[in-house]
Design a protein around this motif. Structure first.
Motif, mmCIF file in Angstrom:
data_model
loop_
_atom_site.group_PDB
_atom_site.id
_atom_site.type_symbol
_atom_site.label_atom_id
_atom_site.label_comp_id
_atom_site.label_asym_id
_atom_site.label_seq_id
_atom_site.Cartn_x
_atom_site.Cartn_y
_atom_site.Cartn_z
ATOM 1 N N SER A 227 -54.002 47.069 24.454
ATOM 2 C CA SER A 227 -54.920 47.133 25.578
ATOM 3 C C SER A 227 -56.114 48.016 25.336
ATOM 4 C CB SER A 227 -54.195 47.597 26.842
ATOM 5 O OG SER A 227 -53.748 48.912 26.707
ATOM 6 N N VAL B 26 -57.246 37.303 23.933
ATOM 7 C CA VAL B 26 -57.029 37.049 25.349
ATOM 8 C C VAL B 26 -55.582 36.630 25.568
ATOM 9 C CG1 VAL B 26 -57.729 35.641 27.314
ATOM 10 C CG2 VAL B 26 -59.422 36.350 25.624
ATOM 11 N N ALA B 27 -54.949 37.256 26.553
ATOM 12 C CA ALA B 27 -53.551 36.937 26.834
ATOM 13 C C ALA B 27 -53.479 35.767 27.795
ATOM 14 C CB ALA B 27 -52.853 38.154 27.429
ATOM 15 N N SER B 28 -52.539 34.846 27.568
ATOM 16 C CA SER B 28 -52.332 33.747 28.495
ATOM 17 C C SER B 28 -51.489 34.223 29.671
ATOM 18 C CB SER B 28 -51.631 32.587 27.780
ATOM 19 O OG SER B 28 -50.390 33.038 27.272
ATOM 20 N N GLY B 29 -51.612 33.559 30.813
ATOM 21 C CA GLY B 29 -50.898 33.993 32.010
ATOM 22 C C GLY B 29 -49.411 33.739 31.909
ATOM 23 N N GLN C 133 -51.154 42.285 24.855
ATOM 24 C CA GLN C 133 -52.576 42.009 24.768
ATOM 25 C C GLN C 133 -53.130 41.971 26.177
ATOM 26 O OE1 GLN C 133 -52.723 38.313 22.608
ATOM 27 N NE2 GLN C 133 -52.673 39.324 20.613
ATOM 28 N N PHE C 134 -54.347 42.480 26.338
ATOM 29 C CA PHE C 134 -54.901 42.536 27.683
ATOM 30 C C PHE C 134 -55.863 41.389 27.940
ATOM 31 C CE2 PHE C 134 -58.515 44.235 25.544
ATOM 32 C CZ PHE C 134 -59.587 44.142 26.420
ATOM 33 N N ASP C 135 -56.036 41.071 29.213
ATOM 34 C CA ASP C 135 -56.973 40.041 29.634
ATOM 35 C C ASP C 135 -58.335 40.701 29.855
ATOM 36 O OD1 ASP C 135 -58.427 38.057 30.785
ATOM 37 O OD2 ASP C 135 -57.016 37.611 32.398
ATOM 38 N N PRO C 136 -59.360 40.337 29.073
ATOM 39 C CA PRO C 136 -60.674 40.961 29.239
ATOM 40 C C PRO C 136 -61.243 40.816 30.642
ATOM 41 C CG PRO C 136 -60.582 39.707 27.197
ATOM 42 C CD PRO C 136 -59.331 39.377 27.950
ATOM 43 N N GLU C 137 -60.789 39.781 31.370
ATOM 44 C CA GLU C 137 -61.281 39.596 32.734
ATOM 45 C C GLU C 137 -60.794 40.693 33.672
ATOM 46 O OE1 GLU C 137 -63.525 37.344 33.889
ATOM 47 O OE2 GLU C 137 -63.761 37.011 31.738
ATOM 48 N N ALA C 138 -59.779 41.438 33.243
ATOM 49 C CA ALA C 138 -59.236 42.496 34.098
ATOM 50 C C ALA C 138 -60.115 43.742 34.099
ATOM 51 C CB ALA C 138 -57.819 42.861 33.640
ATOM 52 N N ASP D 136 -71.203 35.304 31.365
ATOM 53 C CA ASP D 136 -70.151 35.313 30.350
ATOM 54 C C ASP D 136 -70.738 35.531 28.965
ATOM 55 O OD1 ASP D 136 -68.139 35.001 32.137
ATOM 56 O OD2 ASP D 136 -67.991 32.811 31.902
#
Length: 474
Positions: free
Chosen positions: A19, A26-29, A48-53, A140
């Motif tokens: 993270s 990008v991590a999948s949900g 792995q973290f979601d960059p959108e977070a 984006d």
């Protein structure tokens, strides 16, 4: 009582979680919500973290691991919402050998992330902009641009490791350090901060130079080392320091120096772990201790605290006095729990208690921009952000599940007040909200610093801020 940090160079530490990686995937949900501190990673797995977070997330290091740091208030704007950002800080090292320690004075610039509106457009217009898709695509592209922050660093030699460091609110270039040698020192770091303000590209080898600089004041009256230290936000230059021998000393400023009262405030039965001045009353401060209590003191009365109450069943490691709701003090302890206390309730101040973290709480701090929000770090390698005004809404949760394409089975015991969980740092020790950049948090750990701005805690830009910031000098 949790304060030690393993003395290894953070730049050589291998990260086990992703993270805080500079090039994350990008991590999948997931169909199942992964519970930090509960679920175990299997062999070959990594987080792995979601960059959108995040609106922004980066890591950096000043060399050795730091147990403590502070944000230095600046004159770049009292409330700043637009990227790119820049901030100044001071930190104290925990080097492998005592003579290698230093105070790091740093500037982090070119902090570029997602651009957010202070107030969502939907909240103003009530309708969705027809051009939102195209503008989102443009945004984006801007977000994915690989822009890296620039770190400028100055080092000042410090005798022994730095247990805690604090920058004065009214004169940010003046800092106090608690050393593991048992000495409390006050420093004027204005020349180094001014040099950073004028610097362009980092000079070659500049980061390797450790400058010799004499402190303004050295106090050796404590009987042992300590960790408790706080500047008054209302009286310029007033300071309190507390040690592991349960003593608290008051520092009063003079025109040229400080007078430290040799007679301590003694009311705890064990080590004083943290100190916090009242945000509204100049003569009042709070202390917490290994004895499990929180005490409220009046500087004019040394014999006993004005108020004392049992806050936790184990060591109280840290406290934070809410500057936007001055009746509230938050505390964190060794068993991983943290509490909020309402000082208006003299008989039973406990207002809320949370048992989420799995190991000792190492830092807790109220948001300077939202009265109900606070952030916490723990030895379980988590930084969490909370909004205490939230409550569980079963109808809203059912509606959310119905809209989801893939069911997320959130744990029933997940507190509704929990807004965000940040991982990727090991052995987290201290965090601070930036007082002038809403939603920015900086944290220190064994493997360096993280700067994070979670995307779900954007705050509406307030109309006014703490008046004391207006007089901040560098």
């Amino acid at each position: 009582m949790v304060r030690t940090i393993r003395k290894t160079k953070s730049k050589k530490t291998k990260k086990v979680e992703a993270s805080s990686s500079s090039n994350p995937a990008v991590a999948s949900g997931p169909a199942k919500v992964w519970q930090p501190g509960v679920d175990e990673l299997e062999d070959g797995e990594e987080l792995q973290f979601d960059p959108e977070a995040y609106n922004y997330l980066r890591g950096f290091s000043i060399g050795w691991s730091c147990l403590s740091f502070d944000v230095v208030r600046d004159q770049l704007g009292l409330v700043r919402s637009e990227f790119p950002h820049m901030f100044y800080g001071v930190a104290g090292t925990q080097a492998e050998k005592a003579p290698w320690n230093y105070i790091g004075i740093f500037k982090l610039s070119n902090i570029s992330g997602k651009k957010r509106e202070p107030i969502p457009a939907s909240a103003v217009d009530g309708d969705t902009d027809v051009d939102s898709d195209s503008s989102s695509d443009e945004e984006d592209e801007e977000i994915n641009e690989d822009t890296k922050p620039v770190l400028h660093l100055k080092k000042v030699a410090h005798a022994g490791g730095v247990n805690r460091i604090r920058s004065m609110t009214q004169k940010p270039h003046v800092c106090a350090t608690w050393g593991d040698t048992g000495h409390v020192q006050v420093w004027d770091l204005s020349s180094f901060l001014n040099s950073l303000a004028e610097s362009g590209a980092p000079a070659p080898k500049e980061d390797d130079i450790i400058h010799r600089h004499l402190p303004l004041k050295v106090f050796s009256g404590h009987k042992d080392e300590g960790y408790a230290l706080d500047w008054s936000p209302l009286v310029t230059g007033r300071l309190v320091s507390g040690d592991c021998k349960k003593c608290i000393h008051l520092w009063e400023p003079t025109p040229t120096n400080w007078n430290v009262d040799p007679n301590p405030y003694v009311g705890h039965t064990a080590s004083v772990e943290d100190l916090q001045w009242s945000p509204t009353e100049a003569d009042i401060f709070a202390s917490c201790s290994v004895d499990g209590t929180i005490a409220i003191w009046d500087v004019r009365e040394k014999n006993k605290p004005r108020m004392s109450f049992k806050a936790h069943e184990t060591d109280v490691n840290v406290i934070s006095w809410n500057r936007l709701a001055s009746c509230m003090i938050a505390s964190g302890c060794d068993d991983g729990s943290f509490s909020v206390h309402d000082l208006r309730q003299i008989q039973d101040p406990l207002a809320a208690h949370f048992k989420y973290h799995k190991k000792a709480i190492t830092s807790i701090e109220w948001s300077p921009h939202e009265a109900s929000s606070l952030a916490v770090t723990s030895e379980d390698h988590q930084l969490t952000i909370w909004d205490l005004s939230l409550e569980r809404d079963a109808e809203e949760e059912a509606e959310f599940r119905a809209k989801m394409k893939e069911q997320a089975n959130a744990p029933e015991d997940l507190p509704p007040q929990l807004l965000f969980v940040h991982q990727g740092q090991r052995d987290l020790k201290e965090l601070h909200w930036h007082p002038q950049i809403p939603s920015m948090i900086i944290s220190t750990a064994i493997d360096g610093f993280n700067v994070l701005m979670p995307s779900n805690i954007d705050t509406t830009i307030p109309g006014n801020t703490d008046a004391t910031m207006a007089s901040a000098e560098p």
